[in-house]
Each structure stands twice: as structure tokens, then as C-alpha cells.
Write a protein that holds these residues in place. Structure first.
Motif, PDB file in Angstrom:
ATOM      1  N   LYS A  44       0.857  -0.975   0.132  1.00  0.00           N
ATOM      2  CA  LYS A  44       0.056   0.186   0.115  1.00  0.00           C
ATOM      3  C   LYS A  44       0.909   1.347  -0.009  1.00  0.00           C
ATOM      4  CE  LYS A  44      -4.185   1.124   2.540  1.00  0.00           C
ATOM      5  NZ  LYS A  44      -4.920   1.224   1.468  1.00  0.00           N
TER       6      LYS A  44
ATOM      7  N   LYS B  95       3.255   6.057  -4.334  1.00  0.00           N
ATOM      8  CA  LYS B  95       3.405   7.348  -4.320  1.00  0.00           C
ATOM      9  C   LYS B  95       5.147   7.763  -4.490  1.00  0.00           C
ATOM     10  CE  LYS B  95      -0.258   7.964  -1.137  1.00  0.00           C
ATOM     11  NZ  LYS B  95      -0.933   8.431   0.012  1.00  0.00           N
TER      12      LYS B  95
ATOM     13  N   LEU C 252       5.783   7.718  -8.317  1.00  0.00           N
ATOM     14  CA  LEU C 252       5.273   8.953  -8.706  1.00  0.00           C
ATOM     15  C   LEU C 252       6.157  10.069  -8.342  1.00  0.00           C
ATOM     16  CD1 LEU C 252       1.323   8.419  -8.266  1.00  0.00           C
ATOM     17  CD2 LEU C 252       2.602   8.826 -10.363  1.00  0.00           C
ATOM     18  N   ASP C 253       6.556  10.126  -7.258  1.00  0.00           N
ATOM     19  CA  ASP C 253       7.540  11.310  -6.937  1.00  0.00           C
ATOM     20  C   ASP C 253       8.973  11.229  -7.868  1.00  0.00           C
ATOM     21  OD1 ASP C 253       5.785  12.099  -4.877  1.00  0.00           O
ATOM     22  OD2 ASP C 253       7.089  11.084  -3.259  1.00  0.00           O
TER      23      ASP C 253
ATOM     24  N   SER D 224      -3.382  14.394 -12.683  1.00  0.00           N
ATOM     25  CA  SER D 224      -4.366  13.441 -13.118  1.00  0.00           C
ATOM     26  C   SER D 224      -3.877  12.142 -12.967  1.00  0.00           C
ATOM     27  CB  SER D 224      -4.905  13.805 -14.407  1.00  0.00           C
ATOM     28  OG  SER D 224      -5.456  15.140 -14.697  1.00  0.00           O
ATOM     29  N   LEU D 225      -2.534  12.260 -13.346  1.00  0.00           N
ATOM     30  CA  LEU D 225      -1.952  10.689 -13.232  1.00  0.00           C
ATOM     31  C   LEU D 225      -1.783  10.224 -11.701  1.00  0.00           C
ATOM     32  CD1 LEU D 225      -0.236   8.456 -14.671  1.00  0.00           C
ATOM     33  CD2 LEU D 225       1.744   9.948 -14.206  1.00  0.00           C
ATOM     34  N   GLY D 226      -1.232  11.167 -10.780  1.00  0.00           N
ATOM     35  CA  GLY D 226      -1.226  10.942  -9.527  1.00  0.00           C
ATOM     36  C   GLY D 226      -2.631  10.380  -8.854  1.00  0.00           C
ATOM     37  N   TRP D 227      -3.626  11.267  -9.158  1.00  0.00           N
ATOM     38  CA  TRP D 227      -4.909  11.129  -8.740  1.00  0.00           C
ATOM     39  C   TRP D 227      -5.617   9.447  -9.207  1.00  0.00           C
ATOM     40  CZ3 TRP D 227      -9.719  14.593  -9.759  1.00  0.00           C
ATOM     41  CH2 TRP D 227     -10.813  14.166  -9.203  1.00  0.00           C
TER      42      TRP D 227
ATOM     43  N   GLY E 295      -3.301   6.784  -7.852  1.00  0.00           N
ATOM     44  CA  GLY E 295      -3.248   6.284  -6.616  1.00  0.00           C
ATOM     45  C   GLY E 295      -4.717   5.816  -6.141  1.00  0.00           C
ATOM     46  N   GLU E 296      -6.072   6.130  -6.854  1.00  0.00           N
ATOM     47  CA  GLU E 296      -7.050   5.297  -6.662  1.00  0.00           C
ATOM     48  C   GLU E 296      -7.122   3.739  -7.030  1.00  0.00           C
ATOM     49  OE1 GLU E 296      -9.392   6.718  -5.117  1.00  0.00           O
ATOM     50  OE2 GLU E 296      -8.830   8.824  -5.231  1.00  0.00           O
TER      51      GLU E 296
ATOM     52  N   ASP F 242      -4.872   1.832  -4.974  1.00  0.00           N
ATOM     53  CA  ASP F 242      -5.340   1.651  -3.528  1.00  0.00           C
ATOM     54  C   ASP F 242      -6.491   0.515  -3.887  1.00  0.00           C
ATOM     55  OD1 ASP F 242      -5.922   2.088  -0.798  1.00  0.00           O
ATOM     56  OD2 ASP F 242      -7.418   3.743  -1.427  1.00  0.00           O
TER      57      ASP F 242
ATOM     58  N   ARG G 261     -17.934   5.081   0.838  1.00  0.00           N
ATOM     59  CA  ARG G 261     -16.806   4.798   0.085  1.00  0.00           C
ATOM     60  C   ARG G 261     -17.078   4.490  -1.330  1.00  0.00           C
ATOM     61  NH1 ARG G 261     -12.160   2.453   2.815  1.00  0.00           N
ATOM     62  NH2 ARG G 261     -12.262   2.587   4.795  1.00  0.00           N
ATOM     63  N   GLY G 262     -15.982   4.220  -2.298  1.00  0.00           N
ATOM     64  CA  GLY G 262     -16.587   3.935  -3.725  1.00  0.00           C
ATOM     65  C   GLY G 262     -16.447   5.058  -4.629  1.00  0.00           C
ATOM     66  N   LYS G 263     -15.677   5.677  -4.417  1.00  0.00           N
ATOM     67  CA  LYS G 263     -15.585   7.069  -5.447  1.00  0.00           C
ATOM     68  C   LYS G 263     -14.392   6.918  -6.677  1.00  0.00           C
ATOM     69  CE  LYS G 263     -16.818  10.497  -1.983  1.00  0.00           C
ATOM     70  NZ  LYS G 263     -17.131   9.909  -0.821  1.00  0.00           N
TER      71      LYS G 263
ATOM     72  N   ASP H 233     -14.285   8.520  -9.955  1.00  0.00           N
ATOM     73  CA  ASP H 233     -13.352   9.531 -10.314  1.00  0.00           C
ATOM     74  C   ASP H 233     -12.470   9.162 -11.574  1.00  0.00           C
ATOM     75  OD1 ASP H 233     -13.861  10.600  -7.973  1.00  0.00           O
ATOM     76  OD2 ASP H 233     -12.099  10.004  -7.023  1.00  0.00           O
TER      77      ASP H 233
ATOM     78  N   THR I 169      -3.195  10.698  -1.616  1.00  0.00           N
ATOM     79  CA  THR I 169      -4.255   9.566  -2.315  1.00  0.00           C
ATOM     80  C   THR I 169      -4.333   8.541  -1.110  1.00  0.00           C
ATOM     81  OG1 THR I 169      -2.701   8.531  -3.410  1.00  0.00           O
ATOM     82  CG2 THR I 169      -4.157   9.770  -4.747  1.00  0.00           C
TER      83      THR I 169
ATOM     84  N   ARG J 121      -7.535   6.562   1.219  1.00  0.00           N
ATOM     85  CA  ARG J 121      -8.208   6.741   2.528  1.00  0.00           C
ATOM     86  C   ARG J 121      -7.677   6.846   3.769  1.00  0.00           C
ATOM     87  NH1 ARG J 121     -13.465   8.103   2.720  1.00  0.00           N
ATOM     88  NH2 ARG J 121     -13.936   7.492   0.306  1.00  0.00           N
TER      89      ARG J 121
ATOM     90  N   SER K  95      -1.175  15.955  -6.592  1.00  0.00           N
ATOM     91  CA  SER K  95      -2.404  15.222  -6.829  1.00  0.00           C
ATOM     92  C   SER K  95      -2.922  14.988  -5.378  1.00  0.00           C
ATOM     93  CB  SER K  95      -2.239  13.756  -7.193  1.00  0.00           C
ATOM     94  OG  SER K  95      -1.349  13.662  -8.378  1.00  0.00           O
TER      95      SER K  95
ATOM     96  N   ARG L  26     -15.631  17.770  -6.480  1.00  0.00           N
ATOM     97  CA  ARG L  26     -16.263  16.273  -6.240  1.00  0.00           C
ATOM     98  C   ARG L  26     -16.486  15.750  -4.908  1.00  0.00           C
ATOM     99  NH1 ARG L  26     -16.978  13.043 -10.557  1.00  0.00           N
ATOM    100  NH2 ARG L  26     -16.429  11.044  -9.374  1.00  0.00           N
TER     101      ARG L  26
END
Lengths: 356, 92
Positions: free
Chosen positions: A169, A173, A176-177, A195-198, A201-202, A205, A276-278, A282, B14, B16, B43, B79
């Protein structure tokens, strides 16, 4: 004998040839054998590499790419034998599907034989550390001729980040750094890096939290008048339908509806009270705001979300592999990233689900 | 008003669980109300943001000031607060 050897009868049965034909092949191709207690054995890798033409006949070449409808299992010319020489072209999505397929076999302690040659597809796989990563799973069950790929030209300008394992987990990051600065130097905008990081990350995760497994990640680019990044990620976890249906609220959905429903906001395998569940919503909202596309697949079901020119289309695709788990490939265009609400995205998904 | 430099928690915000830890850290170290400064943050994921922004908003009369956000972080925050009566002021 162990699993790495065939008897004469096994070879004849596998290749569907007679004993005299096998003898003539042995002579013609110089297939070596070993003898133990008067019985003749052949190394499986020798048989596959030198006689496999007889098994496969004339096989079509395959394009293992994100926009195609091909499953990597089509390379399996005999149980556990994957003929990589049949690959005409391959990209990050094809590579991660192949990795997930082979990893699932090796993890189940099944022997995997790869037939390789000096081809652009095999060079591509070598260049992204494919064989090294596969060996890390369990080298004892992986068989291929590494010599063929020794000293191959390395480096593919389209690959920004070769195959990386996100083994725990938060690992993404630090990856990406390490690449944000490099992308900025190459002229990529702050918006596309963000946008790539977001997105990564999702998705990472999701894999490490919900699927509870490591995942593979690659970042590549597309050459063209505009700059594109292609993010590809995959795991061999339990898959979206399975995990979502552990929530009683969704347990009666059929697998495909569960798969699509997971992209709606606030739909999660976790209890609803967690809100949860976004993450997957996204992902689609970013793609829609960018006029981009996303390919996703889980447990043998594939889907393609196309938001180019406001198409907002959702189409079924052949899954890139039958292996369990989930794979995504998403293009990000270095252009505008408009804000898209959860409601807008949900409406597109609800409309699609109602038509099923 | 105290300003929280979000970069101290990383350039990619990022996950939770990390958001929850960050939220606890902010509540412990800073007296509210606070503004959130995203200078040098690349991000922000909405699940991380959920855990930070929603509890803070509750403690700050549903109002939060955020500073130095790029376009995508703005989208993420929009959002997060969608369908909620939270007033976000973006100051760049």
C-alpha cells in the motif's frame, strides 16, 4: 522424472505424431535425450522450441494491444506452453494481461513454457523487465530460453516507466515522486501529472485495499501532435464482481452489472456507512473531462469507455486475459481536464445499465 | 487562522487511510479554523480528501479556505463537496 521432461509417448501424444516420425524429427533437428533406467526422456523446452511448428501449424499472428479484442490465452498452443513468437505487436495492456495470466499459472505452481525468438514483441517484453518480473514470482516454474534474448537492444522511447510491481500500500507514491519531475522536463503539463497521480493512487489503492494483492503498473506515451500518457495497471485478485457482491446490497446483481455498477459513485464492497466507492467514478470523470478513454476488465469481462468528442459510449470488449483480477488501461491527453460531477458520470452509467 | 502546508504529507495525497491519518494529525497539531495550502502538492484523490475536508468542514461551520491548488486538485475538491453544503473558497 520431474515435470520438466517428457517421455517418448508423451511427445507423440502432444504433437499427434507417430514414433517413426518423432525419430525422424530427432535426427533432423538434433533433439537430445537422456536415458534413465533404460527409458528415454526429452527436455520439454527442447521439444517445444524445436518441434513446436508441428503442433501449431499455421497460426495467425496476434496483436495484443489495448484497442484489440484478443485474449492472451490464444498464445497457449499446448497446456502451459505460450508461443510468444505468435505476437505481431504488443503494448502495455497486452503485456500486463500476459503477465497476469502467466503469474496466475505460476502462482498456482503450474509450469509455464515460453517460446521466444528475436522478434520485436519479445524485445519489447525484455525491455520492460517482463521476464525478470515473471521470474521473481517463482523461477522454478518458468521455462524459456533466456539466451535467445541476451544482448537485445534495450530502450523503447514510448515506455516512460517499465513494468513495476506495486507490492504494498502506498508504493505508487514513491514511484510517482520519481517521475513527476521527469515528465515536467519532457514538457508534460502540471494538469496531466496531477491527473496521473490521482488516477494511479485510486487504482493502486483499489488493488491493495479491496483486492488485497500487489499489482503491476506501466506508464507509456503516444507519439503524435499532442502528448498522451497511457497508464496501465493490473492485478490477479478476486476481481470487482466478486468483491462488490460481498456487500449484501449488491449480492443479487449478475457479474457484469456488478462490474459496471462499481464505477458509480458510492458503490463499494464496504458497508455503505463508510461512504466509499468514489475511486472508479473519479477515474471515469477524469477521462470524460479529458475527452479520453478507459479500458477495464475484471474476471473475464471487458469494457471500453470512450469519451472522445463527448461520445460517452460504453462497449463490451473481449477481456485481455481470462485470469481473475482486474486490469485497466487509460489514456490521458495533455489538454483540458474539465470538471465532471459524480451525478453526470452516474447518469451515463445508469443509462447503460438500464439497457442491459 | 492557521495555514496547514499540505506538502508535509506528501506530493501525492491519495488513499483513504492516509487521509484519515492526515486528518488526525491536523486536528491534533492545529487549532481550528485552518486553511489548507496545497503549494507543491501534485495530486489529491477524493478518498484522501474526504477524510480531511469533511471532518474539518464540520468543525469550521462548513467553510474551508484552500490555497494554491492546481486545476485538477480543484476538480477533486469540487467532487468531494458535491451534494454537501460546504463552502469552499479557492485562493490562488
Amino acid at each position: 522424472m520431474n515435470d520438466q521432461y517428457f517421455t517418448i509417448n508423451e511427445v507423440c501424444n502432444l504433437l499427434n505424431i507417430s514414433r517413426p516420425t518423432l525419430d525422424s524429427y530427432r535426427k533432423k533437428y538434433g533433439i537430445e535425450n537422456i536415458t534413465l533406467k533404460g527409458k528415454v526422456y526429452f527436455k520439454k523446452t527442447d521439444i517445444f522450441e524445436q518441434l513446436s511448428f508441428a503442433m501449431v501449424g499455421v497460426m495467425p499472428e496476434l496483436d495484443l494491444a489495448v484497442l484489440n479484442d484478443v485474449a492472451v490465452e490464444e498464445l497457449e498452443v499446448a497446456p502451459g506452453v505460450f508461443d510468444l513468437r505468435l505476437i505481431r505487436s504488443i503494448d502495455a495492456f497486452g503485456s500486463i494481461c500476459l503477465m497476469c495470466c502467466l503469474k496466475s499459472r505460476i502462482s498456482a505452481r503450474q509450469h509455464v513454457y515460453l517460446l521466444t525468438e528475436k522478434s520485436s514483441a519479445c524485445f519489447y517484453l525484455q525491455g520492460i523487465n517482463f521476464f525478470q518480473e515473471l521470474k521473481r514470482v517463482n523461477g522454478e516454474y518458468l521455462h524459456y530460453n533466456a539466451e535467445i534474448l541476451r544482448d537485445v537492444p534495450s530502450g523503447n522511447p514510448e515506455i516512460i516507466l517499465p513494468l513495476h510491481l506495486i507490492g504494498y500500500k502506498g508504493r505508487e507514491k514513491s514511484i510517482l515522486d520519481g517521475i513527476y519531475a521527469s515528465l515536467r522536463v519532457q514538457g508534460y503539463s502540471e494538469d496531466i501529472c496531477s491527473s496521473l497521480g490521482w488516477t494511479l493512487g485510486e487504482l493502486a489503492d483499489n488493488a491493495t485495499t479491496h483486492a488485497n494483492v500487489p499489482c503491476y503498473f506501466m506508464l507509456s506515451s503516444l507519439v503524435g501532435p499532442r502528448k498522451f500518457l497511457i497508464l496501465t495497471i493490473g492485478d490477479i485478485g478476486l476481481g470487482i464482481p466478486f468483491t462488490l457482491k460481498t456487500n449484501d446490497r449488491y449480492k443479487n446483481l449478475d457479474d457484469f452489472k456488478a462490474f459496471i455498477s462499481a464505477f458509480k459513485s458510492n458503490v463499494s464492497s464496504w458497508e455503505d456507512i463508510y461512504d466509499r466507492g468514489k475511486g472508479l467514478n473519479d477515474l471515469l470523470a477524469i477521462a470524460k473531462g479529458n475527452g479520453a478513454w478507459v479500458r477495464a476488465e475484471s474476471n473475464g469481462m471487458g469494457i471500453f469507455f470512450d469519451f472522445n468528442n463527448n461520445a460517452d459510449s460504453i462497449n463490451v470488449k473481449t477481456a485481455g486475459t481470462k485470469a481473475t483480477g482486474t486490469r485497466y488501461s487509460m489514456v490521458l491527453i495533455d489538454a483540458e481536464f474539465d470538471h465532471v460531477t459524480k451525478r453526470e458520470m452516474n447518469n451515463i452509467l445508469i443509462n447503460y445499465l438500464e439497457k442491459l | 487562522m492557521n495555514t496547514v502546508k499540505m506538502i508535509q504529507f506528501g506530493s501525492t495525497l491519495t488513499d483513504r487511510a492516509d487521509g484519515k491519518k492526515t486528518s488526525i494529525s491536523i486536528m491534533d497539531k492545529y487549532s481550528q479554523p485552518v486553511s489548507l495550502d496545497f503549494a507543491d502538492v501534485v495530486s489529491l484523490g477524493s478518498s484522501f480528501g474526504d477524510e480531511v475536508i469533511l471532518p474539518l468542514a464540520e468543525k469550521q461551520n462548513q467553510k474551508i479556505i484552500v490555497l494554491n491548488t492546481n486545476n485538477i486538485i480543484k476538480n477533486s475538491i469540487r467532487r468531494i463537496v458535491e451534494d454537501r453544503s460546504i463552502e469552499i473558497s479557492f485562493l490562488d
